[in-house]
Design an enzyme around this catalytic site. Structure first.
Site, PDB file in Angstrom:
ATOM      1  N   LYS A  60       0.622  -1.313   0.107  1.00  0.00           N
ATOM      2  CA  LYS A  60       0.238   0.066  -0.211  1.00  0.00           C
ATOM      3  C   LYS A  60       0.901   1.222  -0.168  1.00  0.00           C
ATOM      4  CE  LYS A  60      -4.629   0.928   0.402  1.00  0.00           C
ATOM      5  NZ  LYS A  60      -5.315   0.826  -0.802  1.00  0.00           N
ATOM      6  N   ASP A 106      -6.861   4.576  -4.327  1.00  0.00           N
ATOM      7  CA  ASP A 106      -7.637   4.249  -3.126  1.00  0.00           C
ATOM      8  C   ASP A 106      -8.306   6.280  -3.163  1.00  0.00           C
ATOM      9  OD1 ASP A 106      -7.909   2.445  -0.878  1.00  0.00           O
ATOM     10  OD2 ASP A 106      -7.244   3.842  -0.274  1.00  0.00           O
TER      11      ASP A 106
END
Ligand code: NDP
Length: 449
Positions: free
Chosen positions: A130, A170
């Site tokens: 991430k 995201d």
């Protein structure tokens, strides 16, 4: 939480706390997984002997970098960029980029840690990562966003590659931002490497259904949980928090499957309409005009806007938290249960606090944890990688069918694993155990890595 932490695991958790001070979201995500793993170590003692859990809790690589850029007034701005490459036992690092002022290392590590198990559950060959930045895109012009994205990629590009690390979007990062980043990557490397990013635009290597995938997948997962109980979404009142990518397509699919979505939100408040949220108005407002949810009530006369309101006080049968982490606490969960909620599908990552999860599980609510329920986004990213690798593009119908099958498989895997480990109906246990076993087995097979 599903179980008390095993005594073999408690010291491992204490060591995580000691080595990662102040990263509360990361601690929360680790704790939730470790609490489920005691029975796994009884069946697979080699995982303890080889210190697989200690290794899984330590990222393979963490990159933190300066992102300097110039705003429209000519002033220099400095943000911080992150990429945490957590685990590559199952494939190249894969996971989104988040641009939000709340981003710091603890947020990126919690998201990266969850991503390992989520990606494992999809059954596709992808590792977990991430990244993101504390950059706030809100109120910034397109030019400012572009300059920021270019600067961000000018450092990040050296760590990426279709066989190495493949980011996606995201919160705060959609097709526009990915376009700016892909353009910069191409310019620096002099390579048209489609497979280096997913969530791309349809004209330049993107996949149909990727935009819709997280929301659609979450609703497919909820529909499967209800089906396992002899029920369906037909006629159910639903509440969806947020009004971003995940929320919009959760609303679309829930409505398509017979649900009635009566409320959605942003960080300033929520809108309520007993007749159901109008998707055409919402998409125009959020996707095209990038305006606030408050303005929805100006456009739809039957809707009411509640400034600073708590959306979880709106009665519903199905709750789909799709905004951010820890948005449902124990009290919210008890309010939802009291109002007749029977199913929760976490479209967002870790939107329910541990206290809230416990309340839902104790009340017998069908609770789909994010790492299983929202895995449709990354699964479709992996389908985008497949299309890029074969220089092909699939139809909407075919891609959605693949997504649906994947979500059904994830549901069944979590359901069966929960039963096998003596906690039937507990998808938190099922997801954590099934996700872990696959990664742990791969790590064990690869020696000391
Ligand atoms: P978007 O940026 O498109 O939308 C986020 C939405 O949530 C906005 O409406 C935003 O409101 C709201 N929101 C954000 N932060 C807060 C906050 N602190 N309090 C209240 N509302 C907030 O993001 P996505 O839809 O892509 O992501 C939403 C969630 O889903 C995140 O947890 C993300 O990690 C998760 N997720 C996303 C995937 C994807 O494919 N996009 C895949 C899997 C999970 P505002 O405009 O006011 O900030």
């Amino acid at each position: 939480m599903p179980c008390k932490m095993d005594e073999k695991l408690e010291p491992i958790y204490q060591e995580v706390l000691r080595r990662n001070p102040g990263e509360t979201e990361f601690h929360q995500a680790v704790r939730e997984v470790l609490e489920c793993l005691g029975p796994v170590l009884v069946k697979r003692p080699e995982f303890a002997e080889q210190k697989i859990i200690q290794r899984i809790c330590e990222p393979e690589r963490q990159i933190i970098f300066r992102v300097p850029w110039q705003d429209d007034r000519g002033e220099v701005q400095i943000n911080r960029g992150f990429r945490v490459e957590f685990n590559s036992a199952l494939g190249p690092y894969k996971g989104g980029l988040r641009f939000h002022p709340s981003v710091y290392l603890g947020i990126i590590k919690f998201l990266g840690f969850e991503q390992i198990f989520k990606n494992s559950l999809t059954g596709l060959p992808i590792g977990g990562a991430k990244g993101g930045s504390d950059f706030d895109p809100k109120g910034r012009s397109a030019g400012e966003v572009m300059r920021f994205c270019q600067s961000f990629m000018t450092e990040l590009y050296r760590h990426l590659g279709e066989h190495t690390d493949v980011p996606a979007g995201d919160t705060g990062v959609g097709a526009r931002e990915l376009g700016f980043m892909f353009g910069q990557y191409k310019r620096i490397t002099n390579r048209y490497e489609s497979g280096v990013l997913t969530g791309k635009g349809l004209d330049w290597g993107g996949s149909l259904v990727r935009k819709e995938a997280t929301g659609y997948g979450t609703v497919f997962f909820v529909a499967e949980m209800l089906r396992a109980r002899g029920d369906s979404l037909e006629g159910k009142t639903c509440v969806v928090s947020g009004s971003g990518n995940v929320a919009i397509y959760s609303i679309e699919k829930a409505t398509e499957l017979g649900g009635r979505v009566v409320a959605c939100s942003d960080s300033n408040g929520y809108v309520y309409d007993e007749h159901g949220i109008r998707l055409d108005v919402l998409r125009q407002l959020k996707e095209v005009e990038r305006r606030r949810i408050r303005e929805y009530a100006d456009l739809v006369k039957t809707a009411r806007y509640v400034e600073d309101g708590n959306i979880w006080t709106v009665p519903c049968k199905v709750a789909l938290p799709s905004a951010t982490q820890n948005e449902i606490n124990g009290r919210d969960a008890r309010t939802l249960i009291g109002n007749g909620c029977i199913a929760v599908g976490e479209g967002a990552n870790m939107p329910t606090t541990p206290d809230g999860v416990r309340a839902f599980l104790d009340a017998g609510v069908a609770f789909g944890p994010g790492k299983a329920a929202n895995a449709g986004g990354v699964a479709t990213s992996a389908l985008e990688m497949q299309q890029n690798a074969s220089r092909d593009s699939w139809s909407f119908e075919y891609t959605e069918k693949r997504l649906h099958e994947i979500m059904r498989n994830i549901h069944d895997l979590c359901h069966q694993t929960a039963e096998e480990y003596g906690t039937p109906g507990n998808y938190v246990n099922g997801a954590n155990i099934a996700g872990f076993i696959k990664v742990a087995s791969a790590m064990a097979a690869m020696g000391l890595i």
